[in-house]
Design a protein around this motif. Structure first.
Motif, PDB file in Angstrom:
ATOM      1  N   HIS A 158     -30.869 -18.975  16.116  1.00 49.09           N
ATOM      2  CA  HIS A 158     -29.765 -19.818  16.591  1.00 49.09           C
ATOM      3  C   HIS A 158     -29.677 -19.765  18.118  1.00 49.09           C
ATOM      4  N   ASP A 159     -29.757 -18.570  18.682  1.00 51.13           N
ATOM      5  CA  ASP A 159     -29.678 -18.407  20.137  1.00 51.13           C
ATOM      6  C   ASP A 159     -30.797 -19.163  20.848  1.00 51.13           C
ATOM      7  N   GLY A 160     -32.000 -19.055  20.314  1.00 48.39           N
ATOM      8  CA  GLY A 160     -33.146 -19.721  20.927  1.00 48.39           C
ATOM      9  C   GLY A 160     -32.997 -21.231  20.917  1.00 48.39           C
ATOM     10  N   ALA A 161     -32.481 -21.767  19.804  1.00 52.87           N
ATOM     11  CA  ALA A 161     -32.283 -23.214  19.714  1.00 52.87           C
ATOM     12  C   ALA A 161     -31.297 -23.696  20.764  1.00 52.87           C
ATOM     13  N   LEU A 162     -30.219 -22.954  20.944  1.00 51.21           N
ATOM     14  CA  LEU A 162     -29.219 -23.322  21.940  1.00 51.21           C
ATOM     15  C   LEU A 162     -29.794 -23.220  23.348  1.00 51.21           C
ATOM     16  N   ALA A 163     -30.600 -22.183  23.578  1.00 51.23           N
ATOM     17  CA  ALA A 163     -31.227 -22.024  24.886  1.00 51.23           C
ATOM     18  C   ALA A 163     -32.209 -23.148  25.173  1.00 51.23           C
ATOM     19  N   GLY A 164     -32.815 -23.702  24.115  1.00 54.24           N
ATOM     20  CA  GLY A 164     -33.764 -24.798  24.273  1.00 54.24           C
ATOM     21  C   GLY A 164     -33.086 -26.145  24.438  1.00 54.24           C
ATOM     22  N   GLY A 165     -31.767 -26.144  24.499  1.00 55.67           N
ATOM     23  CA  GLY A 165     -31.031 -27.391  24.688  1.00 55.67           C
ATOM     24  C   GLY A 165     -30.935 -28.226  23.436  1.00 55.67           C
ATOM     25  N   GLY A 166     -31.208 -27.605  22.280  1.00 53.68           N
ATOM     26  CA  GLY A 166     -31.195 -28.354  21.032  1.00 53.68           C
ATOM     27  C   GLY A 166     -29.992 -28.053  20.165  1.00 53.68           C
ATOM     28  N   LYS A 167     -30.090 -28.472  18.920  1.00 52.69           N
ATOM     29  CA  LYS A 167     -29.018 -28.269  17.967  1.00 52.69           C
ATOM     30  C   LYS A 167     -29.428 -27.210  16.947  1.00 52.69           C
ATOM     31  N   THR A 168     -28.435 -26.580  16.347  1.00 47.21           N
ATOM     32  CA  THR A 168     -28.718 -25.581  15.325  1.00 47.21           C
ATOM     33  C   THR A 168     -27.638 -25.618  14.259  1.00 47.21           C
ATOM     34  N   ILE A 169     -28.031 -25.322  13.041  1.00 49.30           N
ATOM     35  CA  ILE A 169     -27.129 -25.348  11.889  1.00 49.30           C
ATOM     36  C   ILE A 169     -27.146 -23.976  11.237  1.00 49.30           C
ATOM     37  N   ALA A 170     -25.964 -23.454  10.954  1.00 51.39           N
ATOM     38  CA  ALA A 170     -25.841 -22.167  10.272  1.00 51.39           C
ATOM     39  C   ALA A 170     -25.228 -22.398   8.896  1.00 51.39           C
ATOM     40  N   VAL A 171     -25.949 -21.991   7.866  1.00 49.32           N
ATOM     41  CA  VAL A 171     -25.460 -22.112   6.492  1.00 49.32           C
ATOM     42  C   VAL A 171     -24.919 -20.745   6.067  1.00 49.32           C
TER      43      VAL A 171
END
Length: 371
Positions: A158-171
């Motif tokens: 999740h952290d990496g996705a946010l750092a990459g400027g993208g979106k992330t989903i947590a189930v």
């Protein structure tokens, strides 16, 4: 969606021991807002047991009102059913798809191309670093990263996705008002702003061990493929990988040392035929068809697709369209009839839906304009 219909879906979704498959059979008898108006005798006639009838008559309305109050408390909160346009088509195609999803954040991101990332809660430093870097690069290339908010690999993904400027989903394996683990509450808040939290459980439901294997089918079901970063034998990550295989999703694995227990499950997946990957580009190459469609061709196709339908011979997918009738047909049945892989059926159905030829309804797809 009318509140009456949403309330009916909620009531039926939380009847004790009425799982998604049994609920689907019940919905084949009558519409949800009709079923909830049945008398106890009628419920018994369609197969409900005494405790299930007791829930509907004594407890359902209170639980439904709690869910609606949770949704009303924030514009970022949503309750979606298979009738909503934001219910993800890939998830709808799986066996035992959830009848209700609670979403906090942007529900639209559930329909975007996703790669799930899973692995050990007690991940090594190298595993954590790999999860972060792979998620960052995949997100940078437009993929939404889906995981389970757990400690270890999930959190770093999740952290990496946010750092990459993208979106992330947590189930989650709990309700969205009971974020677990507590250590990731701040991370959950960041995800809400740049993606979404998702759960099939009522908002106040506490985390339970039995919930986590169940939520894994949603993690894989939302995604085009699953990347196992670091997993021991008999881990939850292997459950997600098994679900992915059953759902006809790609399974990717980072290899590890044969001397480290945290890689024994990962390496076993490779032995069984999962794709060994060493960089994010290899994953993107495998998913090229979907990534190109979603990221570079979607706008072009939509412009061409909104012209009025003319004839079946001029349809882009006449074989698939010929198998869609006036009665709702599930995606897996269409795949079986046409011998087309499920993921390709979903792509073709979306194109037919955008062009106005078919409509997604509860239970599958129908031709548009039926009486």
């Amino acid at each position: 969606m009318q509140e009456e219909v949403l309330m009916a879906w909620l009531m039926l979704s939380f009847v004790p021991r009425l799982g998604p498959k049994r609920l689907a059979r019940l919905l084949s008898i009558d519409a949800p807002h009709h079923l909830v108006q049945y008398s106890p005798q009628q419920w018994q006639a369609v197969g409900l047991k005494a405790d299930q009838i007791d829930y509907l008559t004594q407890h359902a309305h209170q639980q439904v009102n709690e869910c609606l109050a949770w949704q009303a408390a924030s514009a970022q909160r949503h309750i979606i059913t298979p009738l909503h346009s934001t219910y993800p088509p890939l998830l709808k195609s799986i066996s035992a798809a959830p009848s209700v999803l609670f979403v906090e954040g942007d529900p639209q991101c559930l329909t975007e191309p996703q790669v799930a990332m899973v692995g050990s809660r007690n991940a090594s430093v190298d595993g954590q670093k790999s999860a972060y870097q792979f998620a960052e690069e995949l997100a940078h290339h437009g993929m939404t990263i889906t995981s389970g908010l757990a400690l270890g690999i999930d959190g770093h993904a999740h952290d990496g996705a946010l750092a990459g400027g993208g979106k992330t989903i947590a189930v989650l394996g709990s309700g969205l008002a009971q974020v677990y683990p507590a250590r990731h509450r701040r991370l959950a808040s960041r995800i809400i702003e740049r993606g979404a939290l998702v759960s099939e459980f009522c908002p106040q439901t506490p985390p339970k061990a039995v919930h986590f294997p169940r939520r894994n089918r949603i993690i894989s079901g939302l995604s085009l493929g699953v990347l196992v970063v670091e997993a021991a034998l008999k881990s939850g990550s292997l459950i997600t990988a098994r679900y992915a295989t059953e759902q006809d999703r790609d399974v990717f694995v980072l290899p590890g040392s044969i001397y480290q227990a945290n890689h024994s499950g990962s390496n076993d997946l490779i032995r069984q035929g999962a794709s060994l990957v060493q960089n994010a580009s290899q994953i993107l190459e495998e998913l090229t068809t979907f990534v190109n469609w979603a990221l570079t061709e979607q706008k072009t196709r939509q412009q061409a697709l909104f012209s009025p339908p003319e004839s079946e011979e001029q349809l882009p997918f006449p074989e698939l369209f010929a198998n869609v009738g006036e009665e709702a047909t599930p995606v897996d049945i269409l795949a079986s009839r046409t011998n087309i892989p499920v993921h390709e059926v979903m792509t073709q159905l979306l194109e037919l839906e955008l062009s106005g030829h078919v409509v997604a309804v509860s239970g599958g797809y129908i031709r548009k304009g039926r009486g």
